[in-house]
Design an enzyme around this catalytic site. Structure first.
Site, mmCIF file in Angstrom:
data_model
loop_
_atom_site.group_PDB
_atom_site.id
_atom_site.type_symbol
_atom_site.label_atom_id
_atom_site.label_comp_id
_atom_site.label_asym_id
_atom_site.label_seq_id
_atom_site.Cartn_x
_atom_site.Cartn_y
_atom_site.Cartn_z
ATOM 1 N N ASP A 71 -3.236 20.142 3.054
ATOM 2 C CA ASP A 71 -3.129 21.208 2.057
ATOM 3 C C ASP A 71 -4.433 21.217 1.251
ATOM 4 O O ASP A 71 -5.384 20.513 1.601
ATOM 5 C CB ASP A 71 -1.896 21.018 1.157
ATOM 6 C CG ASP A 71 -2.032 19.821 0.235
ATOM 7 O OD1 ASP A 71 -3.007 19.029 0.392
ATOM 8 O OD2 ASP A 71 -1.186 19.662 -0.660
ATOM 9 N N CYS A 77 -10.489 5.954 -9.146
ATOM 10 C CA CYS A 77 -10.155 6.251 -7.755
ATOM 11 C C CYS A 77 -10.173 4.995 -6.878
ATOM 12 O O CYS A 77 -11.153 4.252 -6.884
ATOM 13 C CB CYS A 77 -11.138 7.279 -7.215
ATOM 14 S SG CYS A 77 -10.782 7.709 -5.512
ATOM 15 N N CYS A 126 -13.391 9.696 -10.850
ATOM 16 C CA CYS A 126 -13.862 8.713 -9.871
ATOM 17 C C CYS A 126 -13.691 7.265 -10.356
ATOM 18 O O CYS A 126 -13.493 6.359 -9.554
ATOM 19 C CB CYS A 126 -15.312 8.985 -9.510
ATOM 20 S SG CYS A 126 -15.550 10.640 -8.825
ATOM 21 N N GLU A 148 9.171 20.494 -0.127
ATOM 22 C CA GLU A 148 7.874 20.937 0.400
ATOM 23 C C GLU A 148 7.743 22.457 0.322
ATOM 24 O O GLU A 148 6.685 22.975 -0.028
ATOM 25 C CB GLU A 148 7.695 20.460 1.853
ATOM 26 C CG GLU A 148 7.521 18.957 1.994
ATOM 27 C CD GLU A 148 6.272 18.436 1.300
ATOM 28 O OE1 GLU A 148 5.327 19.205 1.082
ATOM 29 O OE2 GLU A 148 6.250 17.223 0.968
ATOM 30 N N LEU A 179 10.716 31.319 -9.712
ATOM 31 C CA LEU A 179 9.852 30.364 -9.000
ATOM 32 C C LEU A 179 8.706 31.072 -8.282
ATOM 33 O O LEU A 179 7.709 30.449 -7.921
ATOM 34 C CB LEU A 179 10.690 29.540 -8.011
ATOM 35 C CG LEU A 179 10.101 28.250 -7.456
ATOM 36 C CD1 LEU A 179 9.607 27.321 -8.556
ATOM 37 C CD2 LEU A 179 11.111 27.520 -6.586
ATOM 38 N N GLN A 194 2.085 26.313 -3.511
ATOM 39 C CA GLN A 194 1.524 27.198 -4.538
ATOM 40 C C GLN A 194 2.253 27.105 -5.886
ATOM 41 O O GLN A 194 2.240 28.045 -6.672
ATOM 42 C CB GLN A 194 1.520 28.648 -4.056
ATOM 43 C CG GLN A 194 0.477 28.876 -2.977
ATOM 44 C CD GLN A 194 0.841 29.998 -2.050
ATOM 45 O OE1 GLN A 194 1.929 30.050 -1.513
ATOM 46 N NE2 GLN A 194 -0.079 30.910 -1.853
ATOM 47 N N THR A 195 2.963 26.009 -6.122
ATOM 48 C CA THR A 195 3.722 25.881 -7.370
ATOM 49 C C THR A 195 3.562 24.464 -7.915
ATOM 50 O O THR A 195 3.561 23.498 -7.148
ATOM 51 C CB THR A 195 5.215 26.171 -7.111
ATOM 52 O OG1 THR A 195 5.306 27.414 -6.411
ATOM 53 C CG2 THR A 195 5.996 26.277 -8.395
ATOM 54 N N TYR A 244 2.004 22.664 8.146
ATOM 55 C CA TYR A 244 2.033 21.827 6.949
ATOM 56 C C TYR A 244 3.444 21.260 6.714
ATOM 57 O O TYR A 244 3.640 20.051 6.590
ATOM 58 C CB TYR A 244 1.571 22.640 5.721
ATOM 59 C CG TYR A 244 1.846 21.915 4.433
ATOM 60 C CD1 TYR A 244 0.948 20.965 3.969
ATOM 61 C CD2 TYR A 244 3.039 22.121 3.739
ATOM 62 C CE1 TYR A 244 1.226 20.248 2.825
ATOM 63 C CE2 TYR A 244 3.321 21.406 2.595
ATOM 64 C CZ TYR A 244 2.412 20.472 2.140
ATOM 65 O OH TYR A 244 2.698 19.751 1.016
ATOM 66 N N CYS A 270 -16.591 6.381 -1.175
ATOM 67 C CA CYS A 270 -16.675 7.848 -1.244
ATOM 68 C C CYS A 270 -18.131 8.304 -1.165
ATOM 69 O O CYS A 270 -18.948 7.966 -2.014
ATOM 70 C CB CYS A 270 -16.026 8.337 -2.537
ATOM 71 S SG CYS A 270 -16.185 10.114 -2.730
HETATM 72 S S1 SF4 Z 1 -12.389 10.646 -3.545
HETATM 73 FE FE1 SF4 Z 1 -14.477 10.485 -4.277
HETATM 74 S S2 SF4 Z 1 -14.812 12.284 -5.507
HETATM 75 FE FE2 SF4 Z 1 -12.604 12.062 -5.283
HETATM 76 S S3 SF4 Z 1 -12.010 10.900 -7.120
HETATM 77 FE FE3 SF4 Z 1 -12.350 9.446 -5.433
HETATM 78 S S4 SF4 Z 1 -14.450 8.780 -5.717
HETATM 79 FE FE4 SF4 Z 1 -14.220 10.667 -6.884
#
Ligand code: SF4
Length: 368
Positions: free
Chosen positions: A156, A220, A217, A55, A98, A60-61, A138, A226
């Protein structure tokens, strides 16, 4: 916001969240994670030391950059005690390349605290983890949830992006108040059954599917619920205040190399590149000339200009070779930024504690 849709009020957002149902989100995202997660080495362990290491390195990497460092650190320091007992110079050397070197110093310091205060055993809850130096909300949330299954949330940049889109929420994700807002969302939604997997799944979705510019999407697992997707606002979210542009700064660097050795200056422990070695940098040409004169150095060829951008500064380093009139390594005066000078084997041995910037400057001397 894009103006394509009216922003929801807080009351509407709360309603929407409960309508979506945490359980439904958990089922969909965890099922996706079980199949699609990348086989990262730290996903094969429940050792809090290894998880903490991954972690810290991943902040940032990019993951691909982190993997070889994670593996060599665990080989060199298989336990928190071995890390705590290592000289900090060796830890910095292994970290070399790094970036964000403060993380390496804090890693070492945290390891020492875990040994001194907890006899080498990581505390098992988020609050106790956060009381250690160098561990913020975090990292504490990640270790507590992944190693110890505490239902602690993690936020994050990836998580902010996923939540902002999922709930079509245009709260500024970079402002402190906005971050606090997304932390509340994360606290409310963390899975009680599989908190570590839930947190990792959110971050994984943000890293691989719900990506900043081109959210995928169609792939997803949350597409049907969403809100940004149905409102057509996914690409406009999250709303983030603009970062300040890096400020330009110019320096002169001096590469003083004798056969098999190069003169490197050690930076103060605190501050930028703390504890690392580099060819001495001078902020103005007169200070460079004065130092060279005092050390009886003749400034030789110009080797070129190295450009290097950090998060806040855009550096431009005019690099010069210097020749010593007596042909031995000269004692350059140590300026305010440095605590000591070292004649180091040249070319540099692997894992010498130098920054990427210093490597770029020295590469010029090797090439020309
Ligand atoms: S969370 Fe929403 S905006 Fe993000 S990839 Fe899935 S459907 Fe698309």
């Amino acid at each position: 916001m894009s103006g394509k849709t009216r922003a929801l009020t807080n009351a509407e957002k709360n309603q929407s969240e409960s309508a979506l149902g945490g359980a439904r989100l958990h089922r969909a995202l965890l099922a996706w994670f079980d199949v699609e997660k990348r086989p990262l080495p730290w996903r094969a362990t429940s050792d809090p030391y290894a998880i903490w290491m991954s972690e810290v390195m991943s902040q940032q990497t990019r993951v691909e950059t982190v993997i070889p460092y994670y593996e060599k650190f665990l080989t060199a320091y298989p336990t928190v005690r071995t890390l705590a007992e290592a000289p900090v110079e060796d830890v910095l050397g292994l970290w070399s390349g790094l970036g964000y070197y403060r993380r390496a110093r804090m890693l070492h310091r945290t390891a020492q605290e875990v040994v001194a205060r907890h006899d080498g055993a990581f505390p098992r809850d988020k609050a106790a983890l956060e009381s250690l130096p160098g561990i913020g909300p975090y990292t504490a949330g990640a270790v507590a949830s992944i190693a110890f299954q505490e239902p602690a949330s993690v936020v994050d940049g990836n998580v902010v992006r996923v939540f902002a889109r999922l709930f079509n929420d245009d709260t500024d994700g970079r402002a402190p108040a906005g971050l606090a807002h997304f932390r509340k969302r994360a606290d409310a939604l963390v899975s009680a059954d599989r908190p570590g997997d839930w947190n990792q799944a959110l971050m994984e979705l943000g890293a691989t599917v719900c990506t900043p510019r081109e959210p995928r999407c169609l792939l997803c697992p949350l597409a049907t619920v969403c809100e940004a997707r149905s409102a057509g606002t996914a690409r406009d979210l999250p709303r983030l205040t603009k970062k300040a542009k890096p400020v330009a700064a110019a320096f002169d660097a001096l590469v003083v190399a004798a056969p098999n050795r190069v003169l490197l200056a050690e930076r103060k422990a605190d501050g930028l590149f703390g504890g690392l070695l580099e060819p001495p940098l001078f902020d103005t040409a007169p200070t460079l000339l004065e130092a060279a004169q005092q050390a009886r150095l003749a400034i030789g060829d110009s080797l070129g200009i190295v450009q290097h951008t950090l998060s806040h500064r855009k550096l431009s380093i005019a690099t010069h070779r210097a020749v010593h009139v007596l042909d031995v390594m000269p004692p350059l005066p140590v300026s305010g930024a440095y605590v000591a000078l070292h004649a180091v084997e040249w070319p540099l041995p692997k894992d010498t504690r130098v920054s990427t910037l210093a490597r770029k400057i020295l590469a010029l001397a090797l090439e020309t």
